[in-house]
Motif scaffolding. Structure first.
Motif, PDB file in Angstrom:
ATOM      1  N   GLY A  85       2.230  33.621 -10.228  1.00  0.00           N
ATOM      2  CA  GLY A  85       3.072  33.447  -9.043  1.00  0.00           C
ATOM      3  C   GLY A  85       3.549  32.007  -8.915  1.00  0.00           C
ATOM      4  O   GLY A  85       3.397  31.196  -9.834  1.00  0.00           O
ATOM      5  N   ASN A  86       4.133  31.679  -7.772  1.00  0.00           N
ATOM      6  CA  ASN A  86       4.597  30.320  -7.508  1.00  0.00           C
ATOM      7  C   ASN A  86       3.402  29.431  -7.181  1.00  0.00           C
ATOM      8  O   ASN A  86       2.528  29.824  -6.407  1.00  0.00           O
ATOM      9  N   ARG A  87       3.399  28.248  -7.772  1.00  0.00           N
ATOM     10  CA  ARG A  87       2.294  27.321  -7.509  1.00  0.00           C
ATOM     11  C   ARG A  87       2.652  25.940  -8.028  1.00  0.00           C
ATOM     12  O   ARG A  87       3.643  25.762  -8.715  1.00  0.00           O
ATOM     13  N   MET A  88       1.819  24.987  -7.684  1.00  0.00           N
ATOM     14  CA  MET A  88       1.973  23.613  -8.156  1.00  0.00           C
ATOM     15  C   MET A  88       0.961  23.365  -9.269  1.00  0.00           C
ATOM     16  O   MET A  88      -0.181  23.822  -9.197  1.00  0.00           O
ATOM     17  N   THR A  89       1.407  22.644 -10.295  1.00  0.00           N
ATOM     18  CA  THR A  89       0.516  22.246 -11.385  1.00  0.00           C
ATOM     19  C   THR A  89       0.645  20.747 -11.611  1.00  0.00           C
ATOM     20  O   THR A  89       1.567  20.106 -11.108  1.00  0.00           O
ATOM     21  N   ASP A  90      -0.280  20.221 -12.381  1.00  0.00           N
ATOM     22  CA  ASP A  90      -0.247  18.805 -12.779  1.00  0.00           C
ATOM     23  C   ASP A  90      -0.070  17.868 -11.589  1.00  0.00           C
ATOM     24  O   ASP A  90       0.759  16.963 -11.620  1.00  0.00           O
ATOM     25  N   LEU A  91      -0.867  18.087 -10.549  1.00  0.00           N
ATOM     26  CA  LEU A  91      -0.813  17.206  -9.383  1.00  0.00           C
ATOM     27  C   LEU A  91      -1.352  15.832  -9.760  1.00  0.00           C
ATOM     28  O   LEU A  91      -2.396  15.717 -10.395  1.00  0.00           O
ATOM     29  N   ARG A  92      -0.602  14.801  -9.378  1.00  0.00           N
ATOM     30  CA  ARG A  92      -0.979  13.430  -9.696  1.00  0.00           C
ATOM     31  C   ARG A  92      -0.855  12.564  -8.452  1.00  0.00           C
ATOM     32  O   ARG A  92       0.141  12.657  -7.728  1.00  0.00           O
ATOM     33  N   VAL A  93      -1.846  11.724  -8.233  1.00  0.00           N
ATOM     34  CA  VAL A  93      -1.850  10.793  -7.102  1.00  0.00           C
ATOM     35  C   VAL A  93      -1.952   9.389  -7.681  1.00  0.00           C
ATOM     36  O   VAL A  93      -2.930   9.067  -8.362  1.00  0.00           O
ATOM     37  N   ALA A  94      -0.941   8.565  -7.420  1.00  0.00           N
ATOM     38  CA  ALA A  94      -0.909   7.209  -7.974  1.00  0.00           C
ATOM     39  C   ALA A  94      -0.875   6.185  -6.842  1.00  0.00           C
ATOM     40  O   ALA A  94       0.068   6.157  -6.046  1.00  0.00           O
ATOM     41  N   PHE A  95      -1.904   5.369  -6.779  1.00  0.00           N
ATOM     42  CA  PHE A  95      -2.006   4.315  -5.772  1.00  0.00           C
ATOM     43  C   PHE A  95      -1.360   3.041  -6.286  1.00  0.00           C
ATOM     44  O   PHE A  95      -1.537   2.666  -7.448  1.00  0.00           O
ATOM     45  N   SER A  96      -0.642   2.363  -5.409  1.00  0.00           N
ATOM     46  CA  SER A  96      -0.112   1.032  -5.689  1.00  0.00           C
ATOM     47  C   SER A  96      -0.528   0.160  -4.507  1.00  0.00           C
ATOM     48  O   SER A  96       0.089   0.213  -3.431  1.00  0.00           O
ATOM     49  N   VAL A  97      -1.602  -0.587  -4.698  1.00  0.00           N
ATOM     50  CA  VAL A  97      -2.180  -1.381  -3.614  1.00  0.00           C
ATOM     51  C   VAL A  97      -2.428  -2.795  -4.124  1.00  0.00           C
ATOM     52  O   VAL A  97      -3.023  -2.971  -5.190  1.00  0.00           O
ATOM     53  N   THR A  98      -1.965  -3.773  -3.369  1.00  0.00           N
ATOM     54  CA  THR A  98      -2.238  -5.167  -3.707  1.00  0.00           C
ATOM     55  C   THR A  98      -2.749  -5.894  -2.476  1.00  0.00           C
ATOM     56  O   THR A  98      -2.465  -5.501  -1.339  1.00  0.00           O
ATOM     57  N   PHE A  99      -3.491  -6.941  -2.740  1.00  0.00           N
ATOM     58  CA  PHE A  99      -4.025  -7.787  -1.685  1.00  0.00           C
ATOM     59  C   PHE A  99      -3.591  -9.220  -1.955  1.00  0.00           C
ATOM     60  O   PHE A  99      -3.321  -9.591  -3.096  1.00  0.00           O
ATOM     61  N   PRO A 100      -3.508 -10.035  -0.903  1.00  0.00           N
ATOM     62  CA  PRO A 100      -3.013 -11.402  -1.081  1.00  0.00           C
ATOM     63  C   PRO A 100      -3.844 -12.180  -2.103  1.00  0.00           C
ATOM     64  O   PRO A 100      -5.070 -12.098  -2.109  1.00  0.00           O
TER      65      PRO A 100
ATOM     66  N   PHE B 167       0.876  -1.186   0.000  1.00  0.00           N
ATOM     67  CA  PHE B 167       0.000   0.000   0.000  1.00  0.00           C
ATOM     68  C   PHE B 167       0.901   1.220   0.000  1.00  0.00           C
ATOM     69  O   PHE B 167       1.504   1.562   1.015  1.00  0.00           O
ATOM     70  N   SER B 168       1.012   1.858  -1.135  1.00  0.00           N
ATOM     71  CA  SER B 168       1.770   3.103  -1.208  1.00  0.00           C
ATOM     72  C   SER B 168       1.061   4.071  -2.149  1.00  0.00           C
ATOM     73  O   SER B 168       0.316   3.654  -3.039  1.00  0.00           O
ATOM     74  N   VAL B 169       1.301   5.330  -1.909  1.00  0.00           N
ATOM     75  CA  VAL B 169       0.703   6.387  -2.711  1.00  0.00           C
ATOM     76  C   VAL B 169       1.812   7.356  -3.090  1.00  0.00           C
ATOM     77  O   VAL B 169       2.494   7.893  -2.217  1.00  0.00           O
ATOM     78  N   ALA B 170       2.010   7.546  -4.386  1.00  0.00           N
ATOM     79  CA  ALA B 170       3.000   8.504  -4.876  1.00  0.00           C
ATOM     80  C   ALA B 170       2.270   9.758  -5.334  1.00  0.00           C
ATOM     81  O   ALA B 170       1.330   9.676  -6.136  1.00  0.00           O
ATOM     82  N   VAL B 171       2.682  10.896  -4.818  1.00  0.00           N
ATOM     83  CA  VAL B 171       2.056  12.165  -5.180  1.00  0.00           C
ATOM     84  C   VAL B 171       3.132  13.050  -5.809  1.00  0.00           C
ATOM     85  O   VAL B 171       4.188  13.275  -5.209  1.00  0.00           O
ATOM     86  N   THR B 172       2.859  13.512  -7.012  1.00  0.00           N
ATOM     87  CA  THR B 172       3.826  14.336  -7.731  1.00  0.00           C
ATOM     88  C   THR B 172       3.137  15.557  -8.313  1.00  0.00           C
ATOM     89  O   THR B 172       1.911  15.603  -8.430  1.00  0.00           O
ATOM     90  N   GLY B 173       3.934  16.520  -8.666  1.00  0.00           N
ATOM     91  CA  GLY B 173       3.437  17.726  -9.319  1.00  0.00           C
ATOM     92  C   GLY B 173       4.611  18.578  -9.740  1.00  0.00           C
ATOM     93  O   GLY B 173       5.752  18.325  -9.350  1.00  0.00           O
ATOM     94  N   ASP B 174       4.336  19.556 -10.543  1.00  0.00           N
ATOM     95  CA  ASP B 174       5.368  20.460 -11.038  1.00  0.00           C
ATOM     96  C   ASP B 174       5.251  21.810 -10.346  1.00  0.00           C
ATOM     97  O   ASP B 174       4.173  22.410 -10.329  1.00  0.00           O
ATOM     98  N   LYS B 175       6.365  22.271  -9.777  1.00  0.00           N
ATOM     99  CA  LYS B 175       6.394  23.594  -9.163  1.00  0.00           C
ATOM    100  C   LYS B 175       6.767  24.582 -10.254  1.00  0.00           C
ATOM    101  O   LYS B 175       7.810  24.455 -10.893  1.00  0.00           O
ATOM    102  N   VAL B 176       5.892  25.560 -10.488  1.00  0.00           N
ATOM    103  CA  VAL B 176       6.120  26.543 -11.535  1.00  0.00           C
ATOM    104  C   VAL B 176       6.051  27.954 -10.959  1.00  0.00           C
ATOM    105  O   VAL B 176       5.468  28.176  -9.903  1.00  0.00           O
ATOM    106  N   SER B 177       6.648  28.860 -11.678  1.00  0.00           N
ATOM    107  CA  SER B 177       6.564  30.277 -11.358  1.00  0.00           C
ATOM    108  C   SER B 177       6.225  30.993 -12.650  1.00  0.00           C
ATOM    109  O   SER B 177       6.976  30.928 -13.618  1.00  0.00           O
TER     110      SER B 177
END
Length: 148
Positions: free
Chosen positions: A88-103, A74-84
């Protein structure tokens, strides 16, 4: 709004570029403005934002799926691009990727958890995760300076 809806943290400066946030229950987290320079490994405020988005959704999905089976991974990777830019300064292209497995071969509970995983992720994104909902909808932030 009632007092029950209020959430808060206090941020205190420890030293140049280093801060500690404390919640109402007394828990703390250290962070800073460095992004790895000079051996500093503290989270930055942007990394805390990404962790909050991932943590909020992870908690929602964990509640929905782990009642049926304990995940193998069970892991979650969260990424995005910091732009100016002109905004102003902000985050764009926020992505949340789940990697979850069960037996595998663990029966009905693991099969049920696998089946509801996509719905749990979608429901967290669309309705439940307060953090990502706030970011997506956009909430004004009021900044003041308190008098001494």
């Amino acid at each position: 709004m009632t007092q029950d809806s209020l959430r808060s943290v206090t941020v205190e400066r420890v030293s140049t570029g280093h801060f500690v946030a404390t919640n109402a229950r007394g828990a703390t987290i250290s962070f800073g403005t460095s992004s790895g320079a000079h051996g500093d490994s503290a989270f930055t405020p942007v990394e805390l934002l990404l962790a909050a988005i991932g943590g909020c959704s992870a908690a929602d999905v964990d509640v929905a799926t782990s009642r049926h089976a304990e995940p193998t991974t069970f892991s979650v990777a969260v990424t995005g691009d910091k732009v100016s830019d002109e905004l102003g300064n902000r985050m764009t292209d926020l992505r949340v990727a789940f990697s979850v497995t069960f037996p595998k071969g663990e029966g009905e509970g693991a099969d049920r958890a696998r089946t509801i995983l996509p719905r749990a992720v979608r429901t967290s994104h669309d309705r439940l995760c307060t953090v990502s909902r706030t970011v997506e909808i956009g909430t004004p932030v009021t900044v003041t300076i308190e008098d001494d």
